[in-house]
Design an enzyme around this catalytic site. Structure first.
Site, short mmCIF file in Angstrom:
data_model
loop_
_atom_site.label_atom_id
_atom_site.label_comp_id
_atom_site.label_asym_id
_atom_site.label_seq_id
_atom_site.Cartn_x
_atom_site.Cartn_y
_atom_site.Cartn_z
N GLU A 1 25.01 2.36 -4.91
CA GLU A 1 26.11 1.71 -5.50
C GLU A 1 26.58 2.12 -6.98
O GLU A 1 26.93 1.76 -7.76
CB GLU A 1 26.00 0.22 -5.55
CG GLU A 1 25.33 -0.40 -4.31
CD GLU A 1 25.04 -2.01 -4.47
OE1 GLU A 1 25.00 -2.44 -5.36
OE2 GLU A 1 24.72 -2.77 -3.18
N GLU B 1 23.31 -0.87 3.94
CA GLU B 1 22.79 -1.96 3.33
C GLU B 1 23.45 -3.22 3.60
O GLU B 1 24.80 -3.15 3.34
CB GLU B 1 22.29 -1.78 1.95
CG GLU B 1 21.81 -2.98 1.38
CD GLU B 1 21.28 -2.84 -0.35
OE1 GLU B 1 20.74 -1.53 -0.51
OE2 GLU B 1 21.77 -3.40 -1.10
#
Length: 486
Positions: A214, A317
């Protein structure tokens, strides 16, 4: 009235009943090809740090055997993908400096992270020896021994001493790069060294390595963060990707794929991919993206640009706090329809607040119960297996997969509307099963803590070129049709 007449009237009555109640019909397209399925998985951060020594949990997640947990019988999920987190946290000093933690976590190991202690404290050494918390490593081995066959190494943050503020929770404002420019190469060396160590000492290679997690997010804040994290500008990502490719190649790991960039949102993934440049994109073998934009975001655009570049795409994810599984399956169907990933990975299989498939407190190492979303995921993971070809199911409420070797069609469908029949038309197949043959099916009822968890039945039959089943509102059903030829 003769028995033959009675049978005829009964057949007509059932046919009329079905024609009235059969509210939706979808036609599965055998000519379509949405990719070869690679599998289902989970990341070992953070639950495996707490429960990595437990064989029953390894059986539940990585085998398909039935295992009892807290008096509940669980059909094993058979996950075959494992994402392994490289650590960024250490208790040792490096060059006279020590790790910095957010003020609320000065009491040492309360931050969610994996601890890496060096036997050699030289940051410039390319031959680091390192150790990791054994529970995560133990669960990795347990997963492998139960059939997991795809392994990815990823990083939540560079090692703390590579960070600008020596804090693996993120930069002080969350918006600036926290990897020191002079340590970009060292981050690549670190990831490649772990991959090489695993290949030489653990008996298998990581199939892929991802140096980011991220990276465009601004919530990785060194002042208030609760877990390892790091912001990377797109230009920095491009630089590190080239370095990582060189470091992997120099260690004999040319076959190890680099995946990137595990952005939080589909829209961020689009922007990052477009901004990396052709050289950096050339180093990537697969694009990973997280599902935290949920029902929003340009899934279709991401698929288009990634597939046009000849890259694979994973939903690497996903997680949220709806314990029923309704949000999960809703977003999963959007992924299959528009994102077209070839793998789907759940974040925390054990966690609290509805986030886990199984409700647990990872800090206290306690397990309280099984969430309904576990059984929802079982409908997909136990039936759509690696090697299957994903087909166009012709609608947004079903997924279809084909096993060529077994001549088996798998369909998983959800009914969001009122209770109704759903029809599945196979008339476009060369052979759509055998007329009158049994179609195995399994049912899970969303939103019912005491209702159907994962029930099997053999009451569905093929009629001509189609089959159908009654769906209550919120029902998830899986069908396996034998003798199907594309």
């Amino acid at each position: 009235m003769t028995m033959d007449v009675l049978r005829a009237l009964t057949l007509v009555s059932l046919t009329l009943l079905h024609s009235v109640a059969a509210d939706q019909t979808t036609t599965i397209d055998p000519s379509s090809n949405r990719g070869t399925w690679e599998g289902w998985g989970t990341s070992l951060a953070w639950w495996a740090q707490a429960f990595g020594t437990r064989n029953d949990l390894a059986d539940i997640f990585f085998s398909t055997k039935t295992t009892t947990l807290n008096s509940v019988s669980l059909p094993g999920l058979g996950l075959n993908i494992v994402r392994y987190n490289a650590g960024a946290t250490s208790s040792k000093s490096v060059n006279g400096t020590s790790m910095v933690l957010p003020s609320s976590m000065v009491s040492s190991r309360k931050m969610q992270g994996y601890w890496v202690d060096w036997t050699s404290a030289s940051p410039s050494s390319a031959s680091w020896d390192w150790t990791v918390d054994s529970p995560q490593r133990n669960m990795l081995w347990k997963a492998r021994d139960r059939g997991a066959d795809t392994f990815e190494l990823f990083s939540n943050s560079p090692m703390w001493w590579m960070c600008v503020n020596h804090n693996p929770a993120g930069s002080d404002d969350g918006k600036a790069d926290n990897l020191q420019s002079w340590n970009r190469q060292q981050h690549a060396v670190y990831m490649a060294t772990i991959a090489k160590y695993a290949a030489d000492n653990w008996g298998f290679r990581f199939d892929s390595v991802n140096p980011f997690n991220e990276p465009s997010a601004t919530w990785w804040n060194g002042k208030s963060g609760t877990q390892e994290g790091c912001h990377f500008a797109v230009s920095t990502q491009a630089t590190v990707l080239g370095m990582l490719r060189s470091e992997l190649d120099s260690r004999g790991l040319k076959g190890t794929v680099i995946s990137a960039s595990d952005e939080s949102y589909y829209d961020e993934a689009v922007a990052t991919f477009k901004g990396l440049g052709s050289t950096a994109v050339g180093h990537i073998g697969r694009v990973n993206v997280h599902g935290y934009q949920y029902a929003k975001g340009a899934r279709d655009e991401l698929y288009k640009i990634v597939s046009s570049a000849g890259k694979k795409l994973w939903q690497s994810e996903y997680g949220e706090g709806d314990a029923t599984g309704e949000r999960m399956v809703s977003n999963m169907l959007l992924d299959f329809r528009w994102l077209r990933p070839t793998a789907w990975v759940y974040w925390q299989v054990l966690d609290g607040g509805g986030w886990g498939l199984i409700d647990a407190d990872n800090d206290k190492k306690s397990i309280s119960g099984v969430n309904q979303k576990y059984f929802v995921l079982a409908q997909f993971a136990r039936h759509i297996k690696p090697g299957m070809r994903i087909l166009d199911a012709g609608c947004d409420y079903a997924v279809a997969a084909y096993d060529a070797s077994a001549k088996r069609l798998v369909v998983v469908a959800v009914n969001w509307g009122s209770a109704q029949y759903l029809n599945f038309e196979m008339g476009k197949f060369k052979t759509g099963g055998v007329n009158g043959a049994t179609v195995k099916r399994w049912t899970t009822q969303i939103g019912s803590s005491s209702g159907t968890r994962y029930a099997a039945a053999t009451d569905t039959k093929i009629s001509g070129t189609k089959f159908w089943s009654w769906f209550e509102k919120g029902a998830v059903q899986t069908f396996e049709v034998e003798g199907v030829v594309l």
